[in-house]
Design a protein around this motif. Sequence first.
Motif, mmCIF file in Angstrom:
data_model
loop_
_atom_site.group_PDB
_atom_site.id
_atom_site.type_symbol
_atom_site.label_atom_id
_atom_site.label_comp_id
_atom_site.label_asym_id
_atom_site.label_seq_id
_atom_site.Cartn_x
_atom_site.Cartn_y
_atom_site.Cartn_z
ATOM 1 N N ILE A 147 6.510 -16.865 7.918
ATOM 2 C CA ILE A 147 5.101 -16.948 8.325
ATOM 3 C C ILE A 147 4.577 -15.557 8.665
ATOM 4 C CG2 ILE A 147 3.563 -17.781 10.145
ATOM 5 C CD1 ILE A 147 5.118 -20.372 10.172
ATOM 6 N N GLY A 148 5.434 -14.772 9.350
ATOM 7 C CA GLY A 148 5.035 -13.392 9.667
ATOM 8 C C GLY A 148 4.810 -12.582 8.400
ATOM 9 N N LYS A 149 5.642 -12.828 7.386
ATOM 10 C CA LYS A 149 5.466 -12.113 6.117
ATOM 11 C C LYS A 149 4.146 -12.513 5.455
ATOM 12 C CE LYS A 149 7.874 -11.073 1.796
ATOM 13 N NZ LYS A 149 9.064 -11.365 0.955
ATOM 14 N N CYS A 150 3.818 -13.812 5.533
ATOM 15 C CA CYS A 150 2.526 -14.260 4.987
ATOM 16 C C CYS A 150 1.372 -13.555 5.690
ATOM 17 C CB CYS A 150 2.388 -15.773 5.146
ATOM 18 S SG CYS A 150 3.531 -16.744 4.138
ATOM 19 N N LEU A 151 1.461 -13.476 7.007
ATOM 20 C CA LEU A 151 0.403 -12.813 7.766
ATOM 21 C C LEU A 151 0.353 -11.316 7.450
ATOM 22 C CD1 LEU A 151 0.894 -14.619 11.202
ATOM 23 C CD2 LEU A 151 -0.775 -15.131 9.422
ATOM 24 N N ASP A 152 1.548 -10.718 7.241
ATOM 25 C CA ASP A 152 1.585 -9.298 6.862
ATOM 26 C C ASP A 152 0.911 -9.077 5.509
ATOM 27 O OD1 ASP A 152 2.913 -8.738 9.193
ATOM 28 O OD2 ASP A 152 4.912 -8.701 8.286
ATOM 29 N N GLU A 153 1.145 -10.015 4.577
ATOM 30 C CA GLU A 153 0.513 -9.893 3.265
ATOM 31 C C GLU A 153 -1.002 -10.023 3.358
ATOM 32 O OE1 GLU A 153 1.795 -9.089 0.328
ATOM 33 O OE2 GLU A 153 3.718 -8.749 1.311
ATOM 34 N N ILE A 154 -1.461 -10.902 4.256
ATOM 35 C CA ILE A 154 -2.908 -11.041 4.462
ATOM 36 C C ILE A 154 -3.481 -9.740 5.022
ATOM 37 C CG2 ILE A 154 -4.681 -12.242 5.804
ATOM 38 C CD1 ILE A 154 -2.972 -14.753 5.597
ATOM 39 N N THR A 155 -2.750 -9.151 5.985
ATOM 40 C CA THR A 155 -3.183 -7.865 6.547
ATOM 41 C C THR A 155 -3.181 -6.781 5.479
ATOM 42 O OG1 THR A 155 -2.242 -8.512 8.686
ATOM 43 C CG2 THR A 155 -2.717 -6.176 8.350
ATOM 44 N N LYS A 156 -2.124 -6.777 4.650
ATOM 45 C CA LYS A 156 -2.036 -5.788 3.576
ATOM 46 C C LYS A 156 -3.192 -5.942 2.588
ATOM 47 C CE LYS A 156 1.199 -4.146 0.030
ATOM 48 N NZ LYS A 156 2.517 -4.403 -0.600
ATOM 49 N N ALA A 157 -3.521 -7.207 2.270
ATOM 50 C CA ALA A 157 -4.643 -7.455 1.365
ATOM 51 C C ALA A 157 -5.948 -6.969 1.976
ATOM 52 C CB ALA A 157 -4.725 -8.948 1.043
ATOM 53 N N ALA A 158 -6.100 -7.196 3.277
ATOM 54 C CA ALA A 158 -7.321 -6.736 3.948
ATOM 55 C C ALA A 158 -7.411 -5.212 3.936
ATOM 56 C CB ALA A 158 -7.358 -7.265 5.382
ATOM 57 N N GLU A 159 -6.258 -4.558 4.116
ATOM 58 C CA GLU A 159 -6.261 -3.089 4.122
ATOM 59 C C GLU A 159 -6.470 -2.512 2.728
ATOM 60 O OE1 GLU A 159 -2.509 -2.275 5.866
ATOM 61 O OE2 GLU A 159 -3.196 -2.574 7.933
ATOM 62 N N SER A 160 -6.242 -3.337 1.693
ATOM 63 C CA SER A 160 -6.429 -2.843 0.325
ATOM 64 C C SER A 160 -7.887 -2.862 -0.119
ATOM 65 C CB SER A 160 -5.601 -3.690 -0.652
ATOM 66 O OG SER A 160 -6.136 -5.000 -0.746
ATOM 67 N N ILE A 161 -8.757 -3.420 0.697
ATOM 68 C CA ILE A 161 -10.181 -3.470 0.341
ATOM 69 C C ILE A 161 -10.735 -2.039 0.285
ATOM 70 C CG2 ILE A 161 -12.472 -4.221 1.099
ATOM 71 C CD1 ILE A 161 -11.156 -6.668 2.324
ATOM 72 N N ASP A 162 -11.341 -1.698 -0.834
ATOM 73 C CA ASP A 162 -11.886 -0.362 -1.058
ATOM 74 C C ASP A 162 -13.390 -0.478 -1.302
ATOM 75 O OD1 ASP A 162 -12.564 2.178 -1.802
ATOM 76 O OD2 ASP A 162 -10.994 2.401 -3.320
ATOM 77 N N HIS A 163 -14.166 -0.117 -0.318
ATOM 78 C CA HIS A 163 -15.612 -0.288 -0.441
ATOM 79 C C HIS A 163 -16.196 0.628 -1.512
ATOM 80 C CE1 HIS A 163 -14.883 2.910 2.505
ATOM 81 N NE2 HIS A 163 -16.059 3.406 2.183
ATOM 82 N N LYS A 164 -15.591 1.793 -1.683
ATOM 83 C CA LYS A 164 -16.094 2.709 -2.719
ATOM 84 C C LYS A 164 -15.843 2.136 -4.116
ATOM 85 C CE LYS A 164 -17.540 6.083 -0.048
ATOM 86 N NZ LYS A 164 -18.988 6.404 0.026
#
Length: 561
Positions: free
Chosen positions: A245-262
């Motif tokens: 479950i922690g890994k799933c949450l880490d992946e969600i965090t990683k996906a959020a950090e991959s957002i590139d507004h530019k």
Amino acid sequence: MSWGTELWDQFDNLEKHTQWGIDVLEKYIKFVKERTEIELSYAKQLRNLSKKYQPKKNSKEEEEYRYTSTRAFLATLNEMNDYAGQHEVISENMTSLITGELTRYVQELKQERKSHFHDGRKAQQHLETCWKQLEASKRRFERDCKEADRAQQYFEKMDADINVTKADVEKARQQAQLRHQMAEESKAEYSSTLQKFNSEQHDHYYTHIPNIFQKIQEMEERRIVRIGESMKTFAEVDRQVIPIIGKCLDEITKAAESIDHKNDSQLVIEAFKSGFEPPGDVEFEDFTQPMKRTVSESSLSNSRGDGKSEPKFGGKSKGKLWPFIKKNKGAGPEDFSNLPPEQRRKKLQQKVDELNKDIQKEMDQRDALTKMKDVYIKNPQMGDAASVDHRLAELGQNIEKLRLEVQKFEGWLAEVEGRLPMRTEQARRQSGLYEAQNTSAVNSCAQDRESSPDGSYTEEQSQETEMKVPATDFDDEFDDEEPLPTIGTCKALYTFEGQNEGTISVAEGEMLYVIEEDKGDGWTRIRRNEDEEGYVPTSYVEVYLDKNAKDVYKSLQKISE
């Protein structure tokens, strides 16, 4: 500390207590079972939630997932699906490791408890039987003693009476002796029974009951240990899925950090960039001097305050940026000429890539069938080599058709990218007419231009945006075209009101000529007479194609391509 010595007289209370222990265990089983049902329900709701917001295939939503923010959201949905899976694992493990095991254990516990208390009742019944025997022996001894006393008194009375015969006295004496003898026998029997009872009672309270109660105590302690172990398992099952479950949450965090507004901003540019130049400055029009204004000299057909309007492009394609595109409901032109240059280039490139993939797929199938045919030739017992010839021929035809399609779209793509030296007169007029560097008409019109939902550009149909474009060669270009040959007939199944440009109205039951088949966009081109032709929805008509005319039509199409 032993129940056998400390609780020797609490048989009934121990029976109630052990039954209470079993009830507690069954209550805990019920609790865990309801927890597993909650976990399954929660997992199901999470999966349904994730599925609900997943992009639908072949829909506009799929195109939206090229942005990093929407891709991150998609990753979140996928991780939530895995997250739901872990709750299903919790439910499965609790069911197998706790509910199932404890249910079997409760059945065994009930049987063991029943056996122990059966032995205890049997020991009690045996002691009660011994006590009853002792009581009976005691009463018999007491009765015999009283009878002996009465017989003795009667003998003494008879012996003292001078009027009683000697024979009666002797008889009374013998009766007294007999009673005394019976009393002695009863006494001996009572003494023996008493000793036996005391021995049985000692064994009962110091041997049998302690052993039985010790077994009951051990059974109860095992139950307590077992419920404790189940509670630990209950926590451990949850703890085992915490890393995942922690890994799933880490992946969600990683996906959020991959957002590139530019990057997303750049994608917006690529998605909507038209390729047109911005409008230039509006030229000053000096009305103090007479001057002849033409289309190439003025960006407006009338002054901003003039209320007159003239037809554009010879009265055809009123209010459209691309005047020669026949717009059908739900489908644009095959060459995407209704789109701005940049968007058209992207669509054409996408189409070429799709066709190349289709070609590769067909070629892979052809290669596989060719290998199969070789195997059949070398090993006739495995199959008939001639059976795949028909399919190979079909694949060859499909590949050839797809290659022709690729060449056609690559030609349009090359035209858009400027790789072709010559461009058709019509294409030059369509694109060049609105290029800012060639005419100042767009300078003012572009300000009022709007984008229609299907991506084509239209202009405000107002007096301010009417352009003075003479109907010179445009009408002639279409009037000189050779009419398409008839390839069949059709019957109108329903009445259709052709209100949009390029469509034609038909009445239910009307018979018309078919001049162009449905190309997959849901529209069929028909003709009523030499002057009336247009598109109708394919579902509104029943088509009867002439095979020979259809073959000729396809041959003409290939020649024109």
